[in-house]
Design an enzyme around this catalytic site. Sequence first.
Site, PDB file in Angstrom:
ATOM      1  N   GLY A 169       0.857  -1.190   0.000  1.00 61.75           N
ATOM      2  CA  GLY A 169       0.000   0.000   0.000  1.00 61.75           C
ATOM      3  C   GLY A 169       0.886   1.230   0.000  1.00 61.75           C
ATOM      4  O   GLY A 169       1.235   1.758  -1.052  1.00 61.75           O
ATOM      5  N   THR A 203     -10.475   1.934  -7.277  1.00 56.91           N
ATOM      6  CA  THR A 203     -11.666   2.765  -7.486  1.00 56.91           C
ATOM      7  C   THR A 203     -12.196   2.581  -8.901  1.00 56.91           C
ATOM      8  O   THR A 203     -11.416   2.612  -9.862  1.00 56.91           O
ATOM      9  CB  THR A 203     -11.322   4.248  -7.227  1.00 56.91           C
ATOM     10  OG1 THR A 203     -10.871   4.374  -5.881  1.00 56.91           O
ATOM     11  CG2 THR A 203     -12.537   5.149  -7.428  1.00 56.91           C
ATOM     12  N   GLU A 209      -4.793   7.696  -1.842  1.00 59.66           N
ATOM     13  CA  GLU A 209      -3.755   8.512  -2.498  1.00 59.66           C
ATOM     14  C   GLU A 209      -2.652   8.941  -1.528  1.00 59.66           C
ATOM     15  O   GLU A 209      -2.107  10.037  -1.615  1.00 59.66           O
ATOM     16  CB  GLU A 209      -4.376   9.696  -3.248  1.00 59.66           C
ATOM     17  CG  GLU A 209      -5.243   9.200  -4.390  1.00 59.66           C
ATOM     18  CD  GLU A 209      -5.498  10.185  -5.480  1.00 59.66           C
ATOM     19  OE1 GLU A 209      -4.627  11.039  -5.718  1.00 59.66           O
ATOM     20  OE2 GLU A 209      -6.566  10.087  -6.094  1.00 59.66           O
TER      21      GLU A 209
HETATM   22  N1  COS Z   1       8.335  13.018  -8.535  1.00 59.80           N
HETATM   23  C1  COS Z   1       9.331  12.474  -9.271  1.00 59.80           C
HETATM   24  N2  COS Z   1      10.171  11.520  -8.789  1.00 59.80           N
HETATM   25  C2  COS Z   1       9.969  11.117  -7.513  1.00 59.80           C
HETATM   26  C3  COS Z   1       8.951  11.631  -6.703  1.00 59.80           C
HETATM   27  C4  COS Z   1       8.122  12.624  -7.260  1.00 59.80           C
HETATM   28  N3  COS Z   1       7.128  13.168  -6.543  1.00 59.80           N
HETATM   29  N4  COS Z   1       8.997  11.042  -5.496  1.00 59.80           N
HETATM   30  C5  COS Z   1      10.015  10.160  -5.541  1.00 59.80           C
HETATM   31  N5  COS Z   1      10.602  10.223  -6.756  1.00 59.80           N
HETATM   32  C6  COS Z   1      11.764   9.441  -7.194  1.00 59.80           C
HETATM   33  C7  COS Z   1      12.987   9.722  -6.338  1.00 59.80           C
HETATM   34  O1  COS Z   1      13.682  10.851  -6.835  1.00 59.80           O
HETATM   35  C8  COS Z   1      13.760   8.447  -6.455  1.00 59.80           C
HETATM   36  O2  COS Z   1      14.448   8.507  -7.686  1.00 59.80           O
HETATM   37  P1  COS Z   1      15.802   7.658  -7.999  1.00 59.80           P
HETATM   38  O3  COS Z   1      15.359   6.312  -8.439  1.00 59.80           O
HETATM   39  O4  COS Z   1      16.419   8.421  -9.123  1.00 59.80           O
HETATM   40  O5  COS Z   1      16.608   7.629  -6.760  1.00 59.80           O
HETATM   41  C9  COS Z   1      12.681   7.397  -6.559  1.00 59.80           C
HETATM   42  O6  COS Z   1      11.500   8.052  -7.028  1.00 59.80           O
HETATM   43  C10 COS Z   1      12.375   6.682  -5.246  1.00 59.80           C
HETATM   44  O7  COS Z   1      11.949   7.637  -4.306  1.00 59.80           O
HETATM   45  P2  COS Z   1      11.916   7.365  -2.747  1.00 59.80           P
HETATM   46  O8  COS Z   1      13.270   6.880  -2.321  1.00 59.80           O
HETATM   47  O9  COS Z   1      11.360   8.539  -2.066  1.00 59.80           O
HETATM   48  O10 COS Z   1      10.925   6.098  -2.668  1.00 59.80           O
HETATM   49  P3  COS Z   1      10.302   5.322  -1.440  1.00 59.80           P
HETATM   50  O11 COS Z   1      10.253   3.881  -1.772  1.00 59.80           O
HETATM   51  O12 COS Z   1      10.961   5.734  -0.168  1.00 59.80           O
HETATM   52  O13 COS Z   1       8.760   5.786  -1.438  1.00 59.80           O
HETATM   53  C11 COS Z   1       6.885   7.143  -0.834  1.00 59.80           C
HETATM   54  C12 COS Z   1       8.341   7.083  -1.289  1.00 59.80           C
HETATM   55  C13 COS Z   1       6.645   6.412   0.492  1.00 59.80           C
HETATM   56  C14 COS Z   1       6.567   8.594  -0.687  1.00 59.80           C
HETATM   57  C15 COS Z   1       5.977   6.514  -1.932  1.00 59.80           C
HETATM   58  O14 COS Z   1       6.147   5.129  -2.006  1.00 59.80           O
HETATM   59  C16 COS Z   1       4.502   6.849  -1.742  1.00 59.80           C
HETATM   60  O15 COS Z   1       4.036   7.918  -2.137  1.00 59.80           O
HETATM   61  N6  COS Z   1       3.745   5.920  -1.148  1.00 59.80           N
HETATM   62  C17 COS Z   1       2.308   6.084  -1.025  1.00 59.80           C
HETATM   63  C18 COS Z   1       1.646   5.506  -2.209  1.00 59.80           C
HETATM   64  C19 COS Z   1       0.236   5.957  -2.315  1.00 59.80           C
HETATM   65  O16 COS Z   1      -0.093   7.118  -2.247  1.00 59.80           O
HETATM   66  N7  COS Z   1      -0.657   4.981  -2.506  1.00 59.80           N
HETATM   67  C20 COS Z   1      -2.036   5.252  -2.642  1.00 59.80           C
HETATM   68  C21 COS Z   1      -2.557   4.444  -3.754  1.00 59.80           C
HETATM   69  S1  COS Z   1      -2.912   5.327  -5.147  1.00 59.80           S
HETATM   70  S2  COS Z   1      -4.817   5.676  -4.930  1.00 59.80           S
END
Ligand code: COS
Length: 388
Positions: free
Chosen positions: A131, A158, A362
């Site tokens: 998730g 959804t 989200e």
């Molecule tokens: N825009 C562009 N690139 C992004 C970014 C963004 N907003 N956020 C992260 N990245 C990139 C990073 O720069 C990194 O790039 P590199 O591969 O070049 O190093 C890569 O993505 C990985 O980023 P990060 O290390 O932050 O990843 P994590 O695994 O720690 O995950 C979170 C980050 C937890 C923030 C992410 O997994 C997340 O948003 N989880 C929630 C998911 C969600 O909202 N689910 C709901 C379902 S959809 S309805």
Amino acid sequence: MVDFTLTDEQKSLREMAHDFAANEIRPVAWEYDRDGTWPQEILRKAWELGLMNNHIPEQYGGPGLGYFEGALIEEELSWGCSGIQTSIGCNGLATAPILLGGSEEIKKKYLGMLTEELKLASFCLTEPDAGSDVSGMKTTAVKKGDKYVINGSKCFITNGGHADYYTVYAKTDKEAGHRGISAFVVERDWGVIVDKKEDKLGQRASNTATITFNDVEVPAENLLGEENHGFKLAMMTLDRTRPGVAAMATGIARAALEFATEYSKERVQFGVPIAMHQAIQFIIADMATEVEASRLLTWKAAAMLDNGERNTLVSSHAKRFAADAAMKAATEAVQVYGGYGFIKEYPVEKLFRDAKIMQLYEGTSQIQRLVIARETLMPRRAPEPAAA
Ligand code: COS
């Protein structure tokens, strides 16, 4: 110079969305909630009026509205019913990765499909064991000749039960963590299985399903962007859609504020309407401030997108703040109604149940805080493709 005055076009768009919410959504929202009915006819009317597919560019048959205009619509429709708005707005989530990564042919085909007639698309990211931790997903896509073969299961999807196609994230390199994920457009009749419709606490008019892929073959041209670049597409999608969730949360909070305000002027205790008691006035005052602050953060996050700026931080500020404010406002509205607020016959009980999902989908409020903390402590300056 910063100006919060809406243009005449923005005002009339908001008015149209408000009238739609007041006349088509509100009168039936509590009935749809009670029965968990799919709001097909409301979706049809929204589609006919041009209140769906807001960000699909004109060249693919859409209205080509900005994210700011989208937020105006989303707040109003969610004020009507956030469950029905979730169903109306879901195409925006599913199509964002197509706008960001699809080839011209894919955009023409799949964006055009949604604007030519009322069709639906779903965004398939979440899995039972992945998730918040997106890169933990287990669904795989294995390249075989000019096709990818997808296997796996996605949950909490959804509109999943009604979608004509899905934007699906899968591992194309199981060993590469987030750098091994790719995104695809998958049509429903390629063998997608719709497993289960969830029976939910709130937003009961929206459809939430489990979607399973057993050896589903997808043409290689349906890969969005480059292979193994899907994680970034997902993150950039969420940057674009979280302001919309914040707008929806603002709509719920505003509805809660309005119901609480009206009721507090009618309900008499200790010889005066309860609105005369400072205890109630302070509750209403805090709700009003938070509605205002939610809207301003939402507008900023959306306006940044329209200006082509990276909005990751502000998008999470808006989503986190507005979601928590909606939950608080709905809780306080129940409090203002007292015992009546706990009863289904009164309107705020539904808002209380609906608001909760704002803090979950989200990206939970905790994930937004995680993004905010990272962006604040270690700001990223990585370039990204042009804003869609
Ligand atoms: N825009 C562009 N690139 C992004 C970014 C963004 N907003 N956020 C992260 N990245 C990139 C990073 O720069 C990194 O790039 P590199 O591969 O070049 O190093 C890569 O993505 C990985 O980023 P990060 O290390 O932050 O990843 P994590 O695994 O720690 O995950 C979170 C980050 C937890 C923030 C992410 O997994 C997340 O948003 N989880 C929630 C998911 C969600 O909202 N689910 C709901 C379902 S959809 S309805």
